[in-house]
Motif scaffolding. Sequence first.
Motif, PDB file in Angstrom:
ATOM      1  N   MET A   1     -14.097  85.275  32.548  1.00 39.14           N
ATOM      2  CA  MET A   1     -15.199  84.335  32.787  1.00 39.14           C
ATOM      3  C   MET A   1     -14.750  83.307  33.833  1.00 39.14           C
ATOM      4  SD  MET A   1     -17.583  82.245  30.145  1.00 39.14           S
ATOM      5  CE  MET A   1     -16.826  83.039  28.797  1.00 39.14           C
ATOM      6  N   LEU A   6     -14.053  75.245  31.872  1.00 45.64           N
ATOM      7  CA  LEU A   6     -13.336  75.880  30.765  1.00 45.64           C
ATOM      8  C   LEU A   6     -11.858  76.042  31.088  1.00 45.64           C
ATOM      9  CD1 LEU A   6     -13.879  77.030  28.004  1.00 45.64           C
ATOM     10  CD2 LEU A   6     -14.205  79.238  29.035  1.00 45.64           C
ATOM     11  N   LEU A  13      -5.859  71.758  26.622  1.00 41.46           N
ATOM     12  CA  LEU A  13      -5.855  71.922  25.169  1.00 41.46           C
ATOM     13  C   LEU A  13      -4.701  72.775  24.672  1.00 41.46           C
ATOM     14  CD1 LEU A  13      -9.507  72.354  23.898  1.00 41.46           C
ATOM     15  CD2 LEU A  13      -7.904  70.569  23.386  1.00 41.46           C
ATOM     16  N   LEU A  17      -2.909  71.757  21.278  1.00 38.88           N
ATOM     17  CA  LEU A  17      -3.106  72.529  20.053  1.00 38.88           C
ATOM     18  C   LEU A  17      -1.778  73.040  19.504  1.00 38.88           C
ATOM     19  CD1 LEU A  17      -6.334  74.566  20.817  1.00 38.88           C
ATOM     20  CD2 LEU A  17      -6.028  72.908  19.031  1.00 38.88           C
ATOM     21  N   PHE A  20      -0.115  70.186  17.806  1.00 40.71           N
ATOM     22  CA  PHE A  20      -0.773  69.912  16.525  1.00 40.71           C
ATOM     23  C   PHE A  20      -0.391  70.964  15.489  1.00 40.71           C
ATOM     24  CE2 PHE A  20      -4.340  69.555  13.622  1.00 40.71           C
ATOM     25  CZ  PHE A  20      -4.385  68.192  13.471  1.00 40.71           C
ATOM     26  N   ILE A  41      -3.782  77.826  14.131  1.00 38.49           N
ATOM     27  CA  ILE A  41      -4.103  76.890  15.213  1.00 38.49           C
ATOM     28  C   ILE A  41      -3.397  77.298  16.495  1.00 38.49           C
ATOM     29  CG2 ILE A  41      -3.891  74.500  15.958  1.00 38.49           C
ATOM     30  CD1 ILE A  41      -4.168  73.702  13.036  1.00 38.49           C
ATOM     31  N   ILE A  44      -5.169  80.213  17.985  1.00 39.71           N
ATOM     32  CA  ILE A  44      -6.428  79.804  18.618  1.00 39.71           C
ATOM     33  C   ILE A  44      -6.162  79.223  20.000  1.00 39.71           C
ATOM     34  CG2 ILE A  44      -8.191  78.007  18.472  1.00 39.71           C
ATOM     35  CD1 ILE A  44      -8.447  78.669  15.539  1.00 39.71           C
ATOM     36  N   LEU A  48      -7.985  80.742  23.246  1.00 40.77           N
ATOM     37  CA  LEU A  48      -8.775  79.922  24.172  1.00 40.77           C
ATOM     38  C   LEU A  48      -8.295  80.111  25.604  1.00 40.77           C
ATOM     39  CD1 LEU A  48     -10.939  77.723  24.321  1.00 40.77           C
ATOM     40  CD2 LEU A  48      -9.143  76.051  24.106  1.00 40.77           C
ATOM     41  N   PHE A  51      -9.562  83.403  26.880  1.00 40.92           N
ATOM     42  CA  PHE A  51     -10.978  83.386  27.254  1.00 40.92           C
ATOM     43  C   PHE A  51     -11.177  82.763  28.624  1.00 40.92           C
ATOM     44  CE2 PHE A  51     -12.512  83.980  22.807  1.00 40.92           C
ATOM     45  CZ  PHE A  51     -13.299  85.054  23.113  1.00 40.92           C
ATOM     46  N   VAL A 137     -13.229  96.102  24.068  1.00 38.90           N
ATOM     47  CA  VAL A 137     -14.648  95.784  24.308  1.00 38.90           C
ATOM     48  C   VAL A 137     -14.976  95.976  25.785  1.00 38.90           C
ATOM     49  CG1 VAL A 137     -16.316  93.926  24.370  1.00 38.90           C
ATOM     50  CG2 VAL A 137     -14.937  94.260  22.358  1.00 38.90           C
TER      51      VAL A 137
ATOM     52  N   MET B  67     -10.490  66.695  12.875  1.00 38.35           N
ATOM     53  CA  MET B  67     -10.063  66.621  14.271  1.00 38.35           C
ATOM     54  C   MET B  67      -9.826  68.011  14.855  1.00 38.35           C
ATOM     55  SD  MET B  67      -6.875  64.508  15.775  1.00 38.35           S
ATOM     56  CE  MET B  67      -5.748  65.752  16.288  1.00 38.35           C
ATOM     57  N   ILE B  68      -9.129  68.863  14.105  1.00 37.02           N
ATOM     58  CA  ILE B  68      -8.860  70.201  14.632  1.00 37.02           C
ATOM     59  C   ILE B  68     -10.150  70.998  14.713  1.00 37.02           C
ATOM     60  CG2 ILE B  68      -8.257  71.257  12.413  1.00 37.02           C
ATOM     61  CD1 ILE B  68      -6.598  71.936  15.717  1.00 37.02           C
ATOM     62  N   LEU B  71     -11.800  69.961  17.863  1.00 33.84           N
ATOM     63  CA  LEU B  71     -11.143  70.485  19.064  1.00 33.84           C
ATOM     64  C   LEU B  71     -11.562  71.919  19.349  1.00 33.84           C
ATOM     65  CD1 LEU B  71      -7.453  69.276  18.957  1.00 33.84           C
ATOM     66  CD2 LEU B  71      -9.134  68.779  20.668  1.00 33.84           C
ATOM     67  N   ILE B  72     -11.754  72.731  18.297  1.00 38.59           N
ATOM     68  CA  ILE B  72     -12.009  74.150  18.528  1.00 38.59           C
ATOM     69  C   ILE B  72     -13.442  74.531  18.238  1.00 38.59           C
ATOM     70  CG2 ILE B  72      -9.629  74.796  18.078  1.00 38.59           C
ATOM     71  CD1 ILE B  72     -10.506  75.634  15.328  1.00 38.59           C
ATOM     72  N   PHE B  74     -16.096  74.286  20.016  1.00 40.97           N
ATOM     73  CA  PHE B  74     -16.805  74.926  21.113  1.00 40.97           C
ATOM     74  C   PHE B  74     -16.330  76.351  21.350  1.00 40.97           C
ATOM     75  CE2 PHE B  74     -13.013  73.411  23.016  1.00 40.97           C
ATOM     76  CZ  PHE B  74     -12.748  74.275  24.044  1.00 40.97           C
ATOM     77  N   LEU B  75     -15.229  76.729  20.698  1.00 41.03           N
ATOM     78  CA  LEU B  75     -14.660  78.060  20.963  1.00 41.03           C
ATOM     79  C   LEU B  75     -15.611  79.171  20.530  1.00 41.03           C
ATOM     80  CD1 LEU B  75     -12.150  79.518  21.967  1.00 41.03           C
ATOM     81  CD2 LEU B  75     -11.324  79.557  19.655  1.00 41.03           C
ATOM     82  N   VAL B  78     -18.302  79.541  23.104  1.00 41.65           N
ATOM     83  CA  VAL B  78     -17.745  80.163  24.308  1.00 41.65           C
ATOM     84  C   VAL B  78     -17.561  81.659  24.095  1.00 41.65           C
ATOM     85  CG1 VAL B  78     -15.675  80.278  25.720  1.00 41.65           C
ATOM     86  CG2 VAL B  78     -16.654  78.080  25.169  1.00 41.65           C
ATOM     87  N   ALA B  79     -17.034  82.033  22.897  1.00 45.97           N
ATOM     88  CA  ALA B  79     -16.788  83.445  22.636  1.00 45.97           C
ATOM     89  C   ALA B  79     -18.099  84.224  22.593  1.00 45.97           C
ATOM     90  CB  ALA B  79     -16.038  83.599  21.312  1.00 45.97           C
ATOM     91  N   SER B  81     -20.954  83.467  24.083  1.00 50.09           N
ATOM     92  CA  SER B  81     -21.544  83.580  25.420  1.00 50.09           C
ATOM     93  C   SER B  81     -20.760  84.586  26.260  1.00 50.09           C
ATOM     94  CB  SER B  81     -21.583  82.218  26.102  1.00 50.09           C
ATOM     95  OG  SER B  81     -20.313  81.643  26.093  1.00 50.09           O
ATOM     96  N   TYR B  82     -19.435  84.630  26.052  1.00 52.68           N
ATOM     97  CA  TYR B  82     -18.585  85.578  26.777  1.00 52.68           C
ATOM     98  C   TYR B  82     -19.007  87.017  26.480  1.00 52.68           C
ATOM     99  CZ  TYR B  82     -14.165  87.795  28.140  1.00 52.68           C
ATOM    100  OH  TYR B  82     -13.215  88.578  28.714  1.00 52.68           O
ATOM    101  N   TYR B  83     -19.197  87.310  25.168  1.00 53.61           N
ATOM    102  CA  TYR B  83     -19.540  88.687  24.829  1.00 53.61           C
ATOM    103  C   TYR B  83     -20.989  89.007  25.156  1.00 53.61           C
ATOM    104  CZ  TYR B  83     -15.006  89.383  22.924  1.00 53.61           C
ATOM    105  OH  TYR B  83     -13.656  89.508  22.813  1.00 53.61           O
TER     106      TYR B  83
END
Lengths: 137, 91
Positions: A1, A6, A13, A17, A20, A41, A44, A48, A51, A137, B67-68, B71-72, B74-75, B78-79, B81-83
Amino acid sequence: MKSLILKTVSTTLLPLLILFSVFVLLRGHYLPGGGFIGGLIAAIAFILHAFANGLDQTRKLIRIHPGFLIPVGLAIAILSALAPVIFTGDPAMTGLWYEKDIAILGKIGSALFFDTGVYLVVIGVCLTIIFTISESV
Amino acid sequence: MNIDDFLAYIIMPILSTSSLLVFIRFLMGPSLSDRVVALDLLITIGIAIIAVYSIISHRPSFLDIAMIFALIAFLSTVAFSYYLEKRKRNE
């Protein structure tokens, strides 16, 4: 993408992350947290990045195949579980604790190494699954 | 009325009602993108509920979870919309 926003967000991030996740891993003895959530975490963070920048960039960033983390983590966990049998003669999985406090970590013991093993296994499993799915995919 | 009562009897019902309404939109949503936006909003309401609950129960460690989550959050969008884009290209 292809999205500049992003990409910028993911490069900011990713270290945040991972930091954290290490914080959650170290805090796990007395408060909510632990190896499993920390590993999720951290996984992830890499997902991210994958992606935003594409799978090949993330593979280059990790360098080793994520499946390699699974045996390493399992070995650390099993060694920390067997450590009482080897060193002190107690039954397996007895908690061994170092008496003195260490500056940032607090009390350190075999449970921390067990959690670290779980952390590595979770990262390896999650990244292997997600990378395989996004390839097909 | 102190802040705990205010949060427990006014803010929490508002958040619960809004999450119910968003969930109805999630079930009904005519198109897939409506459902994705509804899912995103559900996560945001969840963050608000965790924050309010952490104030009510006097446990600041719940705020880290909020908080975590923030942070994530929006993931997932995003995923999705990506697919969706990938599916459109494949068709």
